[in-house]
Design an enzyme around this catalytic site. Structure first.
Site, PDB file in Angstrom:
ATOM      1  N   GLY A 149       0.827  -1.209   0.000  1.00 34.94           N
ATOM      2  CA  GLY A 149       0.000   0.000   0.000  1.00 34.94           C
ATOM      3  C   GLY A 149       0.856   1.251   0.000  1.00 34.94           C
ATOM      4  O   GLY A 149       0.501   2.277   0.588  1.00 34.94           O
ATOM      5  N   ASP A 208      -1.150  -7.158  -5.671  1.00 33.49           N
ATOM      6  CA  ASP A 208      -2.463  -7.209  -5.027  1.00 33.49           C
ATOM      7  C   ASP A 208      -2.316  -8.150  -3.840  1.00 33.49           C
ATOM      8  O   ASP A 208      -2.092  -9.361  -4.029  1.00 33.49           O
ATOM      9  CB  ASP A 208      -3.497  -7.735  -6.037  1.00 33.49           C
ATOM     10  CG  ASP A 208      -4.880  -7.892  -5.410  1.00 33.49           C
ATOM     11  OD1 ASP A 208      -5.007  -7.721  -4.183  1.00 33.49           O
ATOM     12  OD2 ASP A 208      -5.827  -8.198  -6.162  1.00 33.49           O
ATOM     13  N   ASN A 264       0.912  -2.662   5.234  1.00 37.38           N
ATOM     14  CA  ASN A 264       0.136  -1.432   5.398  1.00 37.38           C
ATOM     15  C   ASN A 264      -1.143  -1.385   4.551  1.00 37.38           C
ATOM     16  O   ASN A 264      -2.081  -0.666   4.887  1.00 37.38           O
ATOM     17  CB  ASN A 264       1.056  -0.247   5.059  1.00 37.38           C
ATOM     18  CG  ASN A 264       0.287   1.032   4.853  1.00 37.38           C
ATOM     19  OD1 ASN A 264      -0.139   1.674   5.818  1.00 37.38           O
ATOM     20  ND2 ASN A 264       0.073   1.409   3.598  1.00 37.38           N
ATOM     21  N   SER A 276      -5.556  -0.644  13.559  1.00 40.99           N
ATOM     22  CA  SER A 276      -6.326   0.602  13.672  1.00 40.99           C
ATOM     23  C   SER A 276      -6.910   0.669  15.071  1.00 40.99           C
ATOM     24  O   SER A 276      -7.168  -0.386  15.683  1.00 40.99           O
ATOM     25  CB  SER A 276      -7.481   0.592  12.655  1.00 40.99           C
ATOM     26  OG  SER A 276      -8.385   1.646  12.930  1.00 40.99           O
ATOM     27  N   TYR A 290     -14.723  -3.621   9.147  1.00 38.72           N
ATOM     28  CA  TYR A 290     -13.347  -3.097   9.200  1.00 38.72           C
ATOM     29  C   TYR A 290     -12.756  -3.357  10.587  1.00 38.72           C
ATOM     30  O   TYR A 290     -11.619  -3.827  10.723  1.00 38.72           O
ATOM     31  CB  TYR A 290     -13.376  -1.599   8.892  1.00 38.72           C
ATOM     32  CG  TYR A 290     -12.052  -0.884   8.982  1.00 38.72           C
ATOM     33  CD1 TYR A 290     -11.112  -0.975   7.963  1.00 38.72           C
ATOM     34  CD2 TYR A 290     -11.732  -0.086  10.089  1.00 38.72           C
ATOM     35  CE1 TYR A 290      -9.902  -0.297   8.039  1.00 38.72           C
ATOM     36  CE2 TYR A 290     -10.532   0.596  10.168  1.00 38.72           C
ATOM     37  CZ  TYR A 290      -9.615   0.491   9.138  1.00 38.72           C
ATOM     38  OH  TYR A 290      -8.419   1.160   9.214  1.00 38.72           O
ATOM     39  N   ALA A 336     -13.538  -5.621  12.747  1.00 44.74           N
ATOM     40  CA  ALA A 336     -13.238  -7.056  12.934  1.00 44.74           C
ATOM     41  C   ALA A 336     -11.950  -7.432  12.193  1.00 44.74           C
ATOM     42  O   ALA A 336     -11.131  -8.200  12.704  1.00 44.74           O
ATOM     43  CB  ALA A 336     -14.403  -7.903  12.424  1.00 44.74           C
ATOM     44  N   LYS A 392      -9.400  -5.509  11.590  1.00 47.07           N
ATOM     45  CA  LYS A 392      -8.239  -4.948  12.294  1.00 47.07           C
ATOM     46  C   LYS A 392      -8.023  -5.649  13.644  1.00 47.07           C
ATOM     47  O   LYS A 392      -6.896  -5.776  14.119  1.00 47.07           O
ATOM     48  CB  LYS A 392      -8.410  -3.436  12.470  1.00 47.07           C
ATOM     49  CG  LYS A 392      -8.380  -2.659  11.144  1.00 47.07           C
ATOM     50  CD  LYS A 392      -7.084  -2.870  10.364  1.00 47.07           C
ATOM     51  CE  LYS A 392      -6.968  -1.958   9.157  1.00 47.07           C
ATOM     52  NZ  LYS A 392      -5.713  -2.134   8.421  1.00 47.07           N
TER      53      LYS A 392
END
Ligand code: NAD
Length: 260
Positions: A12, A62, A89, A142, A156, A158, A160
């Site tokens: 990323g 990817d 990342n 996060s 999201y 879950a 993280k």
């Protein structure tokens, strides 16, 4: 040869936090592998690194595709001979309440955030073990993975949470190879992800974007959102000699927003 003769691979790397990390690590003298699904954006990051007299390559990757991950690691070795730091990342989200989230959202978000993180870690750890020189793996989680809901969604969060949990178990399993595994939990950080969320909330709540930002920043003790460079500084530390006995931890960088 670089100053450090060490190589860092950042997934990323084409935008936001990944770009800031790549530039900061490049400035520290690491050879940088900019791995991103968007190779145009990754090349823009590489241009900045080169302007700063750094060294790097782009590998279109990817992270949901196992063959891409294998290629990311093998091309890194062909170019630089080792992989010393992996920054997992790459991450995605969609802003929605529980009732609006779909099965497609579940697969997309978990495939990138959790599955991508696991298989990049696995393939990189295989290589690091072969190298017999330890290594550093840093996973981007996060504060959403620790229950902060304002800008995240349940799927999201879950994904993280899975990253935080994977960090703890991988640290235990890989410690005997002197590979450290840690996670960073950013709070609200000025990147595209945040701009998209702010735009959406501004439309939903009929408020200006600056009113939405003020709302998010209101509860941050240090009074501001992160810049991507705040996260990059922690990556530099966790990759450094001083952090060689730190593993299995998840560090919040959020201006003091959540206490643990
Ligand atoms: N911005 C925030 O407020 C915030 C807060 C907490 C955590 N994070 C986490 O930080 C990380 C970086 O986020 P950001 O804000 O810089 O996002 P961003 O959208 O600015 O950048 C994400 C990058 O990941 C790449 N990417 C997306 N899917 C990919 C895939 N399948 N394979 C490879 N690359 C892929 C994108 O092309 C992009 O370059 C993410 O893991 C995110 O969840 C961000």
């Amino acid at each position: 040869m670089s100053k450090k003769n060490k190589t860092a691979c950042i997934t990323g790397a084409g935008n936001g936090i990944g770009r800031a990390i790549s530039i900061a690590m490049g400035n520290e003298g690491y050879n940088i592998v900019c791995a991103d699904i968007n190779s145009d954006h990754a090349n823009e990051t590489l241009d900045i690194i080169k302007k700063n007299n750094g060294l790097g390559i782009v590998i279109k990757t990817d992270v949901t595709n196992f063959l891409d991950i294998k290629k990311m690691v093998s091309n890194t070795i062909e170019s630089f001979g080792s992989i010393d730091v992996l920054v997992n990342n790459a991450g995605v989200t969609r802003t929605s309440g529980i009732m609006d989230l779909t099965e497609e959202d579940w697969h997309w978000i978990h495939n990138v955030n959790a599955k991508g993180t696991f298989f990049c870690l696995q393939e990189t750890a295989r290589q690091m073990i072969k190298q017999k020189n330890g290594g550093r793996i840093i996973n981007m989680a996060s504060v959403g993975g620790k229950g902060f809901v304002d800008v995240s969604n349940a799927i999201y969060a879950a994904s993280k949470g899975a990253v935080i949990s994977l960090t703890k178990t991988a640290a235990q399993e890989l410690g005997k190879y002197e590979i450290t595994v840690n996670a960073i939990c950013p709070g609200i950080t000025h990147t595209n992800i945040l701009s998209n969320i702010i735009k959406k909330r501004s439309l939903e709540q009929n408020k200006t974007e600056s009113e939405i930002i003020k709302h998010y920043v209101r509860d941050i003790p240090l009074g501001r959102a992160n810049e991507p460079e705040d996260i990059a500084a922690m990556v530099i530390f966790l990759s450094s000699e001083g952090a060689k006995n730190i593993s299995g931890q998840s560090y919040n960088i959020d201006g003091g927003l959540i206490p643990s």
